[in-house]
Design an enzyme around this catalytic site. Structure first.
Site, PDB file in Angstrom:
ATOM      1  CB  CYS A  83      -0.975  -0.028   1.174  1.00  0.00           C
ATOM      2  SG  CYS A  83      -2.368   1.125   0.997  1.00  0.00           S
ATOM      3  NE  ARG A 140      -9.704   5.040   2.470  1.00  0.00           N
ATOM      4  CZ  ARG A 140      -8.510   5.635   2.383  1.00  0.00           C
ATOM      5  NH1 ARG A 140      -8.429   6.942   2.221  1.00  0.00           N
ATOM      6  NH2 ARG A 140      -7.409   4.938   2.431  1.00  0.00           N
ATOM      7  CG  HIS A 161      -3.415  -3.239   4.231  1.00  0.00           C
ATOM      8  ND1 HIS A 161      -2.213  -2.776   4.709  1.00  0.00           N
ATOM      9  CD2 HIS A 161      -3.954  -2.209   3.521  1.00  0.00           C
ATOM     10  CE1 HIS A 161      -2.027  -1.537   4.323  1.00  0.00           C
ATOM     11  NE2 HIS A 161      -3.063  -1.154   3.596  1.00  0.00           N
TER      12      HIS A 161
END
Length: 245
Positions: free
Chosen positions: A94, A128, A194
């Site tokens: 990320c 997002r 993640h």
């Protein structure tokens, strides 16, 4: 045999348990009788890239990336670029992935210039891209299905000399537009995943570890299999949810 791992900025870039990737690499190597040395390097600390075989960079927020810029400009960014070109193995997640690129331009037009170790750039968006997702890595990166969790507003675009790590099966990936996920350049493995990534994706974990061993020891033998029953159950459960949920 021994692998030396450097955890870059562990006190700053560690969203969503990204440190679990370090723990997984250590345990999978030790289970095969391979020695592991792990060291941390953060702001203000010198980085001797020649000491290490694997570099890990976790995820962080936009503010945390800005904090790192001065430290990277002090010479550490140049050293990281050298290690990338020397084909040292990198796993970047990320924000760490974005940091290896050319720049991040926020949705309101501010630009953060990063180190340019790989030819990618990121453009911020108001919405997002968030949720559990999965992708299949390219044959050059093992050709396996990876499950993870993404949460980013930046849309990343790959340059011509950078291949995707994989292609999205469910979710957004790099930008929600071209179905690419992550980046693969030399021995850099970069992804938005993640979760943390490696505990529930043992095939990818071993592919990365074998890449590091083969680079250091000039074509190391294949890794001996481990009992990955629990890891594969976690992986398969999430894959099934994403396919049919």
């Amino acid at each position: 045999m021994q692998l030396n791992i450097c955890h870059l900025y562990p006190d700053i870039l560690n969203l969503y348990g990204d440190r679990g990737n370090i723990i997984t690499m250590k345990r999978r190597l030790e289970a095969r009788g391979i020695k592991v040395n792990i060291e941390e390097c953060s702001i203000g600390q010198p980085l001797d890239v020649d000491k290490y075989d694997i570099f890990f960079i976790g995820g962080g927020q936009d503010f945390e990336q800005e904090v790192l810029l001065r430290d990277l400009a002090s010479g550490k960014g140049r050293d990281i670029c050298t290690a990338v070109e020397d084909e040292k193995v990198f796993l970047a997640i990320c924000g760490g992935y974005q940091m290896l690129g050319q720049y991040y331009k926020t949705w309101d037009g501010n630009q953060l210039d990063f180190i340019g170790a790989i030819n990618i750039h990121t453009i911020g968006a108001k919405e997002r891209m968030i949720g559990n997702y999965m992708y299949r890595t390219t044959p050059e990166s093992g050709g396996t299905i990876v499950v993870g969790f993404e949460n980013h507003s930046g849309k990343t675009y790959l340059g011509e000399d950078v291949a995707p790590l994989g292609m999205v099966l469910k979710g957004y990936g790099n930008n929600g537009e071209d179905q690419t996920e992550g980046a693969r350049y030399k021995n850099v493995f970069a992804t938005y995943s993640h979760g943390s990534l490696l505990p529930k994706n043992p095939a990818l974990a071993d592919f990365i570890l074998h890449t590091a061993l083969a680079h250091k020891y000039d074509g190391a033998e294949p890794l001996t299999p481990l009992d990955d029953t629990l890891e594969n159950r976690a992986h398969d459960y999430m894959e099934e949810r994403l396919r049919h949920g």
